[in-house]
Design a protein around this motif. Structure first.
Motif, PDB file in Angstrom:
ATOM      1  N   GLN A  40      83.302   4.831  61.223  1.00 43.46           N
ATOM      2  CA  GLN A  40      82.604   4.757  59.933  1.00 43.46           C
ATOM      3  C   GLN A  40      83.234   3.707  59.012  1.00 43.46           C
ATOM      4  O   GLN A  40      82.631   3.300  58.033  1.00 43.46           O
ATOM      5  N   CYS A  41      84.446   3.342  59.302  1.00 43.57           N
ATOM      6  CA  CYS A  41      85.162   2.388  58.450  1.00 43.57           C
ATOM      7  C   CYS A  41      85.025   0.969  58.997  1.00 43.57           C
ATOM      8  O   CYS A  41      85.169  -0.014  58.268  1.00 43.57           O
ATOM      9  N   CYS A  44      83.379  -2.307  57.749  1.00 50.78           N
ATOM     10  CA  CYS A  44      83.964  -3.042  56.624  1.00 50.78           C
ATOM     11  C   CYS A  44      85.451  -3.361  56.783  1.00 50.78           C
ATOM     12  O   CYS A  44      85.950  -4.256  56.110  1.00 50.78           O
ATOM     13  N   HIS A  45      86.161  -2.598  57.604  1.00 55.04           N
ATOM     14  CA  HIS A  45      87.615  -2.763  57.695  1.00 55.04           C
ATOM     15  C   HIS A  45      88.076  -3.089  59.104  1.00 55.04           C
ATOM     16  O   HIS A  45      87.543  -2.573  60.071  1.00 55.04           O
ATOM     17  N   VAL A  55      84.365  -7.139  54.642  1.00 56.38           N
ATOM     18  CA  VAL A  55      83.802  -6.573  53.405  1.00 56.38           C
ATOM     19  C   VAL A  55      84.916  -5.855  52.647  1.00 56.38           C
ATOM     20  O   VAL A  55      85.014  -5.903  51.424  1.00 56.38           O
ATOM     21  N   GLY A  68      95.117  -2.156  45.854  1.00 57.66           N
ATOM     22  CA  GLY A  68      94.531  -3.383  45.328  1.00 57.66           C
ATOM     23  C   GLY A  68      95.469  -4.571  45.275  1.00 57.66           C
ATOM     24  O   GLY A  68      95.276  -5.468  44.452  1.00 57.66           O
ATOM     25  N   TYR A  75      89.448  -7.645  45.173  1.00 56.29           N
ATOM     26  CA  TYR A  75      89.222  -6.232  44.848  1.00 56.29           C
ATOM     27  C   TYR A  75      88.400  -6.115  43.573  1.00 56.29           C
ATOM     28  O   TYR A  75      88.310  -7.060  42.784  1.00 56.29           O
ATOM     29  N   SER A  76      87.886  -4.904  43.360  1.00 56.01           N
ATOM     30  CA  SER A  76      87.278  -4.590  42.061  1.00 56.01           C
ATOM     31  C   SER A  76      88.397  -4.549  41.012  1.00 56.01           C
ATOM     32  O   SER A  76      89.560  -4.291  41.347  1.00 56.01           O
ATOM     33  N   TRP A  89      99.380   3.784  48.168  1.00 57.48           N
ATOM     34  CA  TRP A  89      98.753   4.522  49.276  1.00 57.48           C
ATOM     35  C   TRP A  89      99.793   5.232  50.130  1.00 57.48           C
ATOM     36  O   TRP A  89     100.661   4.592  50.717  1.00 57.48           O
ATOM     37  N   LEU A  94      95.695   8.553  50.030  1.00 53.22           N
ATOM     38  CA  LEU A  94      94.624   8.077  50.918  1.00 53.22           C
ATOM     39  C   LEU A  94      93.586   9.170  51.138  1.00 53.22           C
ATOM     40  O   LEU A  94      92.384   8.923  51.092  1.00 53.22           O
ATOM     41  N   THR A 108      85.328   1.667  41.882  1.00 54.58           N
ATOM     42  CA  THR A 108      85.689   0.992  43.137  1.00 54.58           C
ATOM     43  C   THR A 108      84.448   0.362  43.770  1.00 54.58           C
ATOM     44  O   THR A 108      83.343   0.895  43.653  1.00 54.58           O
ATOM     45  N   SER A 109      84.664  -0.759  44.437  1.00 54.44           N
ATOM     46  CA  SER A 109      83.548  -1.436  45.100  1.00 54.44           C
ATOM     47  C   SER A 109      83.395  -0.974  46.547  1.00 54.44           C
ATOM     48  O   SER A 109      82.601  -1.519  47.298  1.00 54.44           O
ATOM     49  N   MET A 110      84.146   0.018  46.958  1.00 55.91           N
ATOM     50  CA  MET A 110      84.002   0.545  48.322  1.00 55.91           C
ATOM     51  C   MET A 110      82.779   1.452  48.360  1.00 55.91           C
ATOM     52  O   MET A 110      82.783   2.542  47.798  1.00 55.91           O
ATOM     53  N   ALA A 111      81.720   0.948  49.011  1.00 57.16           N
ATOM     54  CA  ALA A 111      80.454   1.680  49.065  1.00 57.16           C
ATOM     55  C   ALA A 111      80.495   2.672  50.222  1.00 57.16           C
ATOM     56  O   ALA A 111      79.958   2.435  51.295  1.00 57.16           O
TER      57      ALA A 111
END
Ligand code: HEC
Length: 138
Positions: A40-41, A44-45, A55, A68, A75-76, A89, A94, A108-111
């Motif tokens: 699921q990650c 983007c990662h 992303v 960040g 980052y946002s 973290w 986490l 946060t910009s993590m959608a």
């Protein structure tokens, strides 16, 4: 009365001393389970040898790092500020973020909606630890 109190103090010290050591240990079975959650990650990662920012930032060495703070990733503002205000973290932070990213770091910009099950959060954090999350040179 003297003795038991001393013993208690020694016990508490032993627990404190054991804390960080335990965190470095990898539970292989849990990490394997976490590999499935990691899918699921992955959109983007990246993590592990050669991991790049996509992303989302790469997650090598993320454990112990200020939020960040990876150079070269945009980052946002919210994430940069959270880090500047002291967010680092580790396993508990986490897991909080992954449970509900927008509650832990509003803006946060993590959608990503979040992992509702504690077992999934434990497993994916174990996978991160096993896959490069503890390597601070990566
Ligand atoms: C849709 C893309 C996307 C998905 C899916 C996603 N992330 Fe992220 N992640 C991001 C972005 C973008 C950021 C940067 C957030 C910011 O700057 O506010 C981020 C930030 C992070 C951070 C903070 C990193 C740092 O350097 O401070 C961690 C940790 C993280 N994600 C872990 C995960 C994990 C684990 C999963 C899967 C359970 C996941 N993310 C799923 C896009 C995503």
């Amino acid at each position: 009365m003297e003795m038991p109190r001393k013993l208690l103090a020694a016990g508490a010290l032993a627990l404190l001393a054991a804390g960080p050591a335990v965190a470095q240990e990898i539970d292989e079975a849990l990490a394997a389970e976490g590999e499935r959650v990691w899918r699921q990650c992955q959109a983007c990662h990246q993590i592990g040898e050669g991991a790049q920012n996509r992303v989302g930032p790469h997650l090598n060495g993320v454990i112990g790092r200020q939020a960040g703070s990876l150079e070269g990733f945009r980052y946002s503002n919210a994430m940069v500020e959270a880090g500047e205000e002291g967010l680092v973290w580790d396993e508990p932070t986490l897991e909080d973020y992954l449970e509900n990213p927008r509650a832990k770091v509003p803006g946060t910009s993590m959608a990503f909606a979040g992992l509702r099950q504690e077992q999934q959060r434990d497993a994916v954090v174990e996978y991160i630890k096993a896959s490069g999350g503890l390597d601070n040179d990566g």
